[in-house]
Scaffold this active site. Sequence first.
Site, PDB file in Angstrom:
ATOM      1  N   PHE A   1      93.596 -10.227 -24.659  1.00 61.17           N
ATOM      2  CA  PHE A   1      93.398  -9.111 -23.733  1.00 61.17           C
ATOM      3  C   PHE A   1      92.000  -9.132 -23.077  1.00 61.17           C
ATOM      4  CE2 PHE A   1      91.861  -4.483 -24.121  1.00 61.17           C
ATOM      5  CZ  PHE A   1      92.068  -4.201 -22.788  1.00 61.17           C
TER       6      PHE A   1
ATOM      7  N   LEU B   1      96.452 -19.485 -29.264  1.00 60.19           N
ATOM      8  CA  LEU B   1      97.703 -18.879 -28.793  1.00 60.19           C
ATOM      9  C   LEU B   1      98.493 -18.319 -29.974  1.00 60.19           C
ATOM     10  CD1 LEU B   1      98.853 -21.406 -26.006  1.00 60.19           C
ATOM     11  CD2 LEU B   1      97.461 -19.345 -25.771  1.00 60.19           C
ATOM     12  N   THR B   2      97.905 -17.335 -30.638  1.00 58.72           N
ATOM     13  CA  THR B   2      98.631 -16.590 -31.667  1.00 58.72           C
ATOM     14  C   THR B   2      99.605 -15.667 -30.937  1.00 58.72           C
ATOM     15  OG1 THR B   2      97.144 -14.685 -31.635  1.00 58.72           O
ATOM     16  CG2 THR B   2      96.534 -16.535 -33.093  1.00 58.72           C
TER      17      THR B   2
ATOM     18  N   ASP C   1      92.531 -24.008 -32.794  1.00 56.89           N
ATOM     19  CA  ASP C   1      92.198 -22.980 -33.787  1.00 56.89           C
ATOM     20  C   ASP C   1      90.681 -23.020 -33.982  1.00 56.89           C
ATOM     21  OD1 ASP C   1      91.913 -21.485 -36.166  1.00 56.89           O
ATOM     22  OD2 ASP C   1      93.912 -22.091 -36.833  1.00 56.89           O
TER      23      ASP C   1
ATOM     24  N   THR D   1      82.902  -4.968 -32.719  1.00 60.67           N
ATOM     25  CA  THR D   1      83.510  -3.656 -32.525  1.00 60.67           C
ATOM     26  C   THR D   1      82.645  -2.558 -33.136  1.00 60.67           C
ATOM     27  OG1 THR D   1      85.365  -2.303 -33.325  1.00 60.67           O
ATOM     28  CG2 THR D   1      84.877  -4.251 -34.587  1.00 60.67           C
ATOM     29  N   ASP D   2      82.807  -1.335 -32.643  1.00 61.26           N
ATOM     30  CA  ASP D   2      82.096  -0.199 -33.255  1.00 61.26           C
ATOM     31  C   ASP D   2      82.706   0.168 -34.605  1.00 61.26           C
ATOM     32  OD1 ASP D   2      84.489   0.898 -32.361  1.00 61.26           O
ATOM     33  OD2 ASP D   2      83.586   2.619 -31.353  1.00 61.26           O
ATOM     34  N   GLU D   3      83.892  -0.401 -34.926  1.00 58.86           N
ATOM     35  CA  GLU D   3      84.562  -0.014 -36.176  1.00 58.86           C
ATOM     36  C   GLU D   3      83.785  -0.479 -37.406  1.00 58.86           C
ATOM     37  OE1 GLU D   3      88.828  -0.434 -36.092  1.00 58.86           O
ATOM     38  OE2 GLU D   3      88.868  -0.263 -33.915  1.00 58.86           O
TER      39      GLU D   3
ATOM     40  N   TYR E   1      90.359  -5.034 -41.186  1.00 59.05           N
ATOM     41  CA  TYR E   1      89.922  -5.541 -39.874  1.00 59.05           C
ATOM     42  C   TYR E   1      88.427  -5.320 -39.693  1.00 59.05           C
ATOM     43  CZ  TYR E   1      88.816  -5.316 -34.872  1.00 59.05           C
ATOM     44  OH  TYR E   1      88.203  -5.474 -33.650  1.00 59.05           O
ATOM     45  N   SER E   2      87.981  -4.065 -39.867  1.00 58.62           N
ATOM     46  CA  SER E   2      86.567  -3.789 -39.582  1.00 58.62           C
ATOM     47  C   SER E   2      85.663  -4.479 -40.599  1.00 58.62           C
ATOM     48  CB  SER E   2      86.287  -2.288 -39.505  1.00 58.62           C
ATOM     49  OG  SER E   2      86.718  -1.625 -40.664  1.00 58.62           O
TER      50      SER E   2
ATOM     51  N   LYS F   1      85.227  -8.007 -39.391  1.00 56.95           N
ATOM     52  CA  LYS F   1      84.310  -8.072 -38.235  1.00 56.95           C
ATOM     53  C   LYS F   1      82.862  -7.818 -38.689  1.00 56.95           C
ATOM     54  CE  LYS F   1      85.160  -8.541 -34.413  1.00 56.95           C
ATOM     55  NZ  LYS F   1      85.349  -9.763 -33.566  1.00 56.95           N
TER      56      LYS F   1
ATOM     57  N   ASP G   1     100.635   9.048 -41.478  1.00 56.45           N
ATOM     58  CA  ASP G   1      99.304   8.601 -41.060  1.00 56.45           C
ATOM     59  C   ASP G   1      99.048   7.159 -41.507  1.00 56.45           C
ATOM     60  OD1 ASP G   1      96.889   8.855 -39.831  1.00 56.45           O
ATOM     61  OD2 ASP G   1      96.078  10.385 -41.169  1.00 56.45           O
TER      62      ASP G   1
ATOM     63  N   HIS H   1      92.759   5.941 -42.413  1.00 59.51           N
ATOM     64  CA  HIS H   1      92.579   6.139 -40.966  1.00 59.51           C
ATOM     65  C   HIS H   1      91.187   6.716 -40.626  1.00 59.51           C
ATOM     66  CE1 HIS H   1      94.853   7.667 -37.121  1.00 59.51           C
ATOM     67  NE2 HIS H   1      93.814   6.915 -36.836  1.00 59.51           N
TER      68      HIS H   1
ATOM     69  N   TYR I   1     105.023 -27.587 -26.870  1.00 60.25           N
ATOM     70  CA  TYR I   1     103.834 -28.278 -27.385  1.00 60.25           C
ATOM     71  C   TYR I   1     103.744 -28.342 -28.904  1.00 60.25           C
ATOM     72  CZ  TYR I   1     102.823 -27.310 -22.558  1.00 60.25           C
ATOM     73  OH  TYR I   1     102.920 -27.215 -21.210  1.00 60.25           O
TER      74      TYR I   1
END
Length: 339
Positions: free
Chosen positions: A11, A35-36, A59, A123-125, A148-149, A152, A270, A274, A331
């Site tokens: 993105f 290309l995941t 990769d 990221t700000d996370e 994830y955070s 990172k 939830d 979170h 490919y």
Amino acid sequence: MKMLVTGGAGFIGSNFIRYILTKYPSYAVINYDKLTYAGNLENLRDIENHPNYSFVKGDILNTELLNHVMKGVDVVVHFAAETHVDRSIMGADAFVQTNVIGTFSVMEAARQNNVKRFHHISTDEVFGSLGAEGHFHEETPYDPRSPYSASKAASDHLVRAYYHTHGLPITISNCANNYGPNMFPEKLIPLFVTNLIEGKKVPLYGDGLNIRDWIHVEDHNRAVDMIIHAGKVGQTYCLGAMEEKTNREITDLILQKMGFGEEMIEYVEDRKGHDRRYAIRPYKAMVELGWKPQITFDQGIEQTINWYRDNPEWWKRVRSGEYQDYYKKQYGEKQGMTI
Ligand code: NAD
Ligand code: TYD
């Protein structure tokens, strides 16, 4: 200038490559991407024949290939990552591999090839979760709370360690939640917009009152451009457009702009752990670089909704995995290929 962009089929990376080649047509840009499920060359269809653009399927864990591709590169902009919090809750393996070990691998190649700048996209996370008051800024202590955070945050620490230990000329940006064209339709805004186009309800987590600070992808990429060209080596820049919204406010705005009522909201269980609120104070980038966001949330969300309305083939194919099936058939698993 020769620039290597990792994760340029995703993105933000694809929007960045388009931005750079439009502004600096003489720059040579190599897009290095595995290309995941989230990477898609369709995102760059309009510039794939640009004489200074090339793509390498690879990769970031493939050190040999990275070293080869990095020859003569001046600037590395490192976007490649696993990025979706919900996926990291379901399984963190790929997050640790790509975000932590992958970042190490890209930096090693950058070091061995004496690149002039290594810019790390973060990221700000990494700063954790705010209460009702306060903002994240460059001095905020790290306190990541999702896999994830945490991955990172680990990568940010490694990048700073390479600056202090090896003198790698790094910069880091920690950005707020992005939105705009080509965002994979699993994240809040594109998921809700595409669900509504298909007449489906939108799943709002918990009480819907968690807060995110939203920035249009173009404002983010303009800041990255300024950091690469004018940012100080070793420095971190926090980026955000000062557009805090609860998820319910975003949902109401999307519903209203798309002509639906609140009966389309489905409150669901939830997310685990979170984070309640993210908010960035981007003053350093504003004062030092003269950057400021140019797209208001109201303008940006309108443009984004229209983009998803105008490009149903893109998100339907992305969602069904059709592009990935195509790349695989054409490919296989081979790396180092230019498609
Ligand atoms: P995305 O998920 O849309 O794209 C990630 C890209 O990285 C894909 O093209 C994918 O194929 C590639 N990739 C993944 N693993 C790879 C690997 N092992 N080797 C090579 N390529 C690999 O992500 P995005 O939303 O564009 O995010 C880009 C960067 O910006 C990430 O580092 C993310 O942490 C950061 N960021 C994102 C946001 C946001 O709101 N999306 C906010 C702040 C920071
Ligand atoms: P997301 O787009 O996944 O970004 P992040 O978790 O990295 O901030 O989620 C943004 C906010 O929207 C977050 O508070 C979780 C919430 N959310 C929902 O309420 N429903 C959904 O289906 C998704 C994907 C997110």
